[in-house]
Design a protein around this motif. Structure first.
Motif, PDB file in Angstrom:
ATOM      1  N   SER A  31      29.332  40.420  41.991  1.00 49.37           N
ATOM      2  CA  SER A  31      29.282  39.592  40.782  1.00 49.37           C
ATOM      3  C   SER A  31      28.771  38.203  41.149  1.00 49.37           C
ATOM      4  O   SER A  31      28.879  37.768  42.294  1.00 49.37           O
ATOM      5  N   ALA A  32      28.238  37.520  40.165  1.00 45.34           N
ATOM      6  CA  ALA A  32      27.699  36.182  40.388  1.00 45.34           C
ATOM      7  C   ALA A  32      28.836  35.174  40.565  1.00 45.34           C
ATOM      8  O   ALA A  32      29.944  35.367  40.068  1.00 45.34           O
ATOM      9  N   ARG A  33      28.528  34.108  41.259  1.00 47.17           N
ATOM     10  CA  ARG A  33      29.511  33.046  41.432  1.00 47.17           C
ATOM     11  C   ARG A  33      29.549  32.157  40.191  1.00 47.17           C
ATOM     12  O   ARG A  33      28.543  31.932  39.543  1.00 47.17           O
ATOM     13  N   ALA A  43      33.123  29.602  42.685  1.00 45.56           N
ATOM     14  CA  ALA A  43      34.228  30.549  42.819  1.00 45.56           C
ATOM     15  C   ALA A  43      33.739  31.935  42.437  1.00 45.56           C
ATOM     16  O   ALA A  43      32.736  32.098  41.744  1.00 45.56           O
ATOM     17  N   THR A  44      34.446  32.934  42.923  1.00 48.56           N
ATOM     18  CA  THR A  44      34.144  34.317  42.588  1.00 48.56           C
ATOM     19  C   THR A  44      35.419  35.134  42.606  1.00 48.56           C
ATOM     20  O   THR A  44      36.383  34.775  43.277  1.00 48.56           O
ATOM     21  N   SER A  49      33.270  40.443  49.289  1.00 52.50           N
ATOM     22  CA  SER A  49      32.177  39.689  49.907  1.00 52.50           C
ATOM     23  C   SER A  49      32.670  38.785  51.033  1.00 52.50           C
ATOM     24  O   SER A  49      31.869  38.262  51.803  1.00 52.50           O
ATOM     25  N   GLN A  50      33.984  38.599  51.147  1.00 57.16           N
ATOM     26  CA  GLN A  50      34.547  37.783  52.221  1.00 57.16           C
ATOM     27  C   GLN A  50      34.825  38.591  53.477  1.00 57.16           C
ATOM     28  O   GLN A  50      35.135  38.023  54.519  1.00 57.16           O
ATOM     29  N   VAL A  51      34.689  39.924  53.391  1.00 54.27           N
ATOM     30  CA  VAL A  51      35.041  40.792  54.514  1.00 54.27           C
ATOM     31  C   VAL A  51      33.837  40.984  55.423  1.00 54.27           C
ATOM     32  O   VAL A  51      32.746  41.326  54.970  1.00 54.27           O
ATOM     33  N   LYS A  52      34.053  40.749  56.736  1.00 50.84           N
ATOM     34  CA  LYS A  52      33.044  41.021  57.753  1.00 50.84           C
ATOM     35  C   LYS A  52      33.722  41.841  58.845  1.00 50.84           C
ATOM     36  O   LYS A  52      34.684  41.369  59.460  1.00 50.84           O
ATOM     37  N   LEU A  53      33.234  43.038  59.053  1.00 45.29           N
ATOM     38  CA  LEU A  53      33.790  43.893  60.100  1.00 45.29           C
ATOM     39  C   LEU A  53      32.828  43.924  61.272  1.00 45.29           C
ATOM     40  O   LEU A  53      31.616  44.053  61.083  1.00 45.29           O
TER      41      LEU A  53
END
Length: 103
Positions: A31-33, A43-44, A49-53
């Motif tokens: 989704s757009a910010r 904000a979102t 989108s905050q997850v980095k594995l």
């Protein structure tokens, strides 16, 4: 949900190759910010989108995505050719230098 699998580039401030051997699986934004009208912060509601594995290999990242039914898009890295001089850094201070020391 689409994820991106890539190898991060080296830091532009250094010549080292640290942290460029791992592979990262990162979710794209769904989704757009939004811009907060009072403070102007973005904000979102998309927490994925905050997850980095991080994975040790591309195959491990692809296996993880397939096991969980995640569509993955792989971006291959652009490798630079190594800049290796014959004498290396020590050549600057060689005692058997034949020419004038230029710096």
């Amino acid at each position: 949900m689409i994820a991106r699998i890539y190898q991060p580039a080296r830091n532009a401030m250094t010549s080292g190759q640290a942290k460029t051997k791992i592979w990262v699986l990162e979710f794209t934004q769904s989704s757009a910010r939004d811009i907060d009208p009072l403070m102007g912060w973005t904000a979102t509601d998309d927490t994925q989108s905050q997850v980095k594995l991080r994975f040790s290999s591309k195959e491990a990242a692809l296996d993880y995505a397939q096991e969980r039914g995640i569509q993955a898009q792989v971006t291959e890295p652009h490798k630079r050719k190594p800049n290796v001089r014959a004498g290396g850094y020590g050549e600057n201070f060689a005692t058997n230098r034949k020419g004038a020391w230029t710096h």
